[in-house]
Design a protein around this motif. Structure first.
Motif, PDB file in Angstrom:
ATOM      1  N   TYR A  15       0.829  -1.200   0.000  1.00 54.83           N
ATOM      2  CA  TYR A  15       0.000   0.000   0.000  1.00 54.83           C
ATOM      3  C   TYR A  15       0.868   1.256   0.000  1.00 54.83           C
ATOM      4  O   TYR A  15       0.583   2.239  -0.694  1.00 54.83           O
ATOM      5  CB  TYR A  15      -0.913  -0.017   1.227  1.00 54.83           C
ATOM      6  N   LEU A  25      -7.066  -3.867  -2.550  1.00 56.28           N
ATOM      7  CA  LEU A  25      -7.562  -2.653  -1.901  1.00 56.28           C
ATOM      8  C   LEU A  25      -8.839  -2.926  -1.118  1.00 56.28           C
ATOM      9  O   LEU A  25      -9.016  -2.437   0.002  1.00 56.28           O
ATOM     10  CB  LEU A  25      -7.803  -1.563  -2.942  1.00 56.28           C
ATOM     11  N   LYS A  26      -9.718  -3.729  -1.696  1.00 56.04           N
ATOM     12  CA  LYS A  26     -10.960  -4.093  -1.007  1.00 56.04           C
ATOM     13  C   LYS A  26     -10.656  -4.902   0.254  1.00 56.04           C
ATOM     14  O   LYS A  26     -11.272  -4.704   1.300  1.00 56.04           O
ATOM     15  CB  LYS A  26     -11.858  -4.906  -1.943  1.00 56.04           C
ATOM     16  N   ASP A  29      -9.384  -2.632   2.859  1.00 59.60           N
ATOM     17  CA  ASP A  29     -10.482  -1.797   3.355  1.00 59.60           C
ATOM     18  C   ASP A  29     -11.328  -2.556   4.373  1.00 59.60           C
ATOM     19  O   ASP A  29     -11.717  -2.002   5.410  1.00 59.60           O
ATOM     20  CB  ASP A  29     -11.343  -1.333   2.177  1.00 59.60           C
ATOM     21  N   ALA A  32      -9.402  -2.715   7.581  1.00 56.85           N
ATOM     22  CA  ALA A  32      -9.393  -1.434   8.300  1.00 56.85           C
ATOM     23  C   ALA A  32     -10.704  -1.198   9.039  1.00 56.85           C
ATOM     24  O   ALA A  32     -10.716  -0.651  10.148  1.00 56.85           O
ATOM     25  CB  ALA A  32      -9.120  -0.289   7.317  1.00 56.85           C
ATOM     26  N   LYS A  33     -11.821  -1.639   8.440  1.00 57.94           N
ATOM     27  CA  LYS A  33     -13.128  -1.408   9.049  1.00 57.94           C
ATOM     28  C   LYS A  33     -13.422  -2.373  10.198  1.00 57.94           C
ATOM     29  O   LYS A  33     -14.423  -2.197  10.900  1.00 57.94           O
ATOM     30  CB  LYS A  33     -14.223  -1.515   7.987  1.00 57.94           C
ATOM     31  N   GLN A  39      -8.192   1.270  11.316  1.00 58.00           N
ATOM     32  CA  GLN A  39      -8.509   2.400  10.457  1.00 58.00           C
ATOM     33  C   GLN A  39      -7.574   3.576  10.736  1.00 58.00           C
ATOM     34  O   GLN A  39      -7.128   4.265   9.810  1.00 58.00           O
ATOM     35  CB  GLN A  39      -9.965   2.840  10.690  1.00 58.00           C
ATOM     36  N   SER A  46      -1.624   6.957   5.082  1.00 54.68           N
ATOM     37  CA  SER A  46      -2.089   7.718   3.924  1.00 54.68           C
ATOM     38  C   SER A  46      -1.588   9.155   3.953  1.00 54.68           C
ATOM     39  O   SER A  46      -1.620   9.849   2.931  1.00 54.68           O
ATOM     40  CB  SER A  46      -3.617   7.717   3.872  1.00 54.68           C
TER      41      SER A  46
END
Length: 394
Positions: A15, A25-26, A29, A32-33, A39, A46
């Motif tokens: 990343y 990426l999914k 994600d 992270a959730k 997160q 980022s």
């Protein structure tokens, strides 16, 4: 999938390099959730500007055998000791997400770093590995016998000198048991010696041990120039090691002595048993316990509690730089890579923390200098010129 998963660790590193495909990426994600902590970490990763600001004092020594990268912290103003951790180890010990961020971003910097040194210098340094010189023994007659580096070590047996597999080294007969033999280990290598009483000695690079063919009298006496780890066989007679301005006396124990002439100090670290360390110049002695280290500097003895494993990390092929001064680190590199270090001006005041593998080339280790803005030049004759901080600040 939790943070202990190596798959997630690698996703985070990819990343940072912007190499994730849509499916990955999914997946990241979803991870992270799963928690606010996950997160928050992803959000930190980022924020590139914040990362660059936070990482200005960090450098690294990458382990290119894997995607999990080690780093070294180089900062003269640090007050607390900070150890090196791989990304996986940081997760295991439960360190804050910020430290995980550091380990991950060090990998990012490694892949995108613009070296301070010029291209020719970097190529030269990366061509330098440990010296290929072979250890040798000097017999009482003065005869020099080169030893095979492929052998595990040398044994002083009843039939003379032989390799660990039993094969003979020389047909020279040593008539006098008290005759002194020297084992010299050159820069860039280590070697193992088993003495006639069963004591095992591992010699570090650029070290010499002087010992009798067979021990006699009321003491077992040897002399060390350099660094060695001793695992002393138990016996009624004490075992004595002379090194520079000190002597260590034991009956049966294991310890490490670092007494290189170019250092301004001598350190003795006890791993097992008990030893008596005698300082010849001030006529004082200290009885040491396992986990203790005595440093002799400026004619004084200083006792401290240490991680004794760090003192013998060289036996497993590693440099450990924890809290070492710039000059100490350069001395270590000079002994291993057989280079000459020249300082133009003052010696930089950085302290190093972390570790590196000795089988890496010199260029990898010198990357720590590049990212801490220390200018240097590697000349063709294996001479490393240290010019100090970029811009003239030492």
């Amino acid at each position: 999938m939790d943070l202990n998963s190596q798959h997630i660790q690698l996703l985070l590193l990819r990343y940072l390099k912007d190499q994730l495909n849509e499916e990955e990426l999914k997946e990241l994600d979803i991870w992270a959730k799963n928690s606010t902590e996950n997160q928050a970490l992803l959000d930190q990763l980022s924020d590139e500007q914040k990362l660059k600001k936070d990482l200005t004092t960090f450098s690294y020594i990458p382990d290119r055998s894997s995607d999990i990268t080690r780093f070294v912290l180089v900062n003269a103003d640090i007050k607390h000791k900070t150890r090196t951790y791989s990304l996986k180890n940081l997760i295991k010990v439960g360190y804050a997400a910020a430290l995980l961020l550091v380990a991950g971003f060090s990998y990012y910097m490694y892949l995108n770093f613009d070296p301070v040194a010029d291209t020719n210098t970097e190529i030269s340094a990366k061509d330098i590995f440990a010296s290929n010189d072979q250890p040798f023994v000097i017999l009482p007659s003065g005869k020099k016998i080169t030893l095979k580096p492929s052998e595990e070590g040398v044994i002083v047996g009843t039939k003379g000198l032989q390799y660990s597999d039993g094969s003979s080294i020389s047909d020279v007969v040593i008539a006098n048991d008290l005759s002194e033999i020297k084992l010299r280990v050159p820069k860039g290598t280590t070697y193992k010696l088993t003495l006639s009483d069963g004591t095992t000695v591992w010699l570090n690079a650029a070290s010499t041990l002087t010992y009798p063919h067979k021990f006699s009298g009321d003491k077992r006496v040897v002399s060390l120039d350099g660094e060695a780890f001793f695992d002393v066989a138990k016996a009624d007679r004490p075992f004595v090691v002379h090194s520079r301005e000190q002597q260590v006396q034991v009956l049966g124990t294991s310890f490490n002595i670092n007494s290189y002439q170019e250092n301004s100090f001598i350190t003795t670290t006890l791993l097992t048993g008990e030893i008596i360390l005698y300082h010849e110049k001030n006529n004082k002695s200290i009885r040491m316990k396992p986990g203790e280290q005595v440093m002799i500097a400026d004619n004084r003895m200083h006792l401290d509690i240490v991680n004794s494993a760090d003192a013998i990390a060289w036996r497993s092929g590693k440099f450990v730089f924890d809290n070492k001064s710039f000059k100490e680190v350069m001395n270590d590199l000079a002994r291993w890579y057989d280079i000459k270090v020249i300082y133009e001006g003052e010696i930089p005041k950085e302290s190093f923390f972390g570790d590196a593998y000795r089988n890496n080339n010199l260029g990898i280790v010198l990357e720590a200098l590049q990212s801490s803005n220390i200018e240097y030049e590697m000349e063709a004759n294996r001479t490393l010129i240290i010019r100090g901080k970029k811009g003239g600040h030492k």
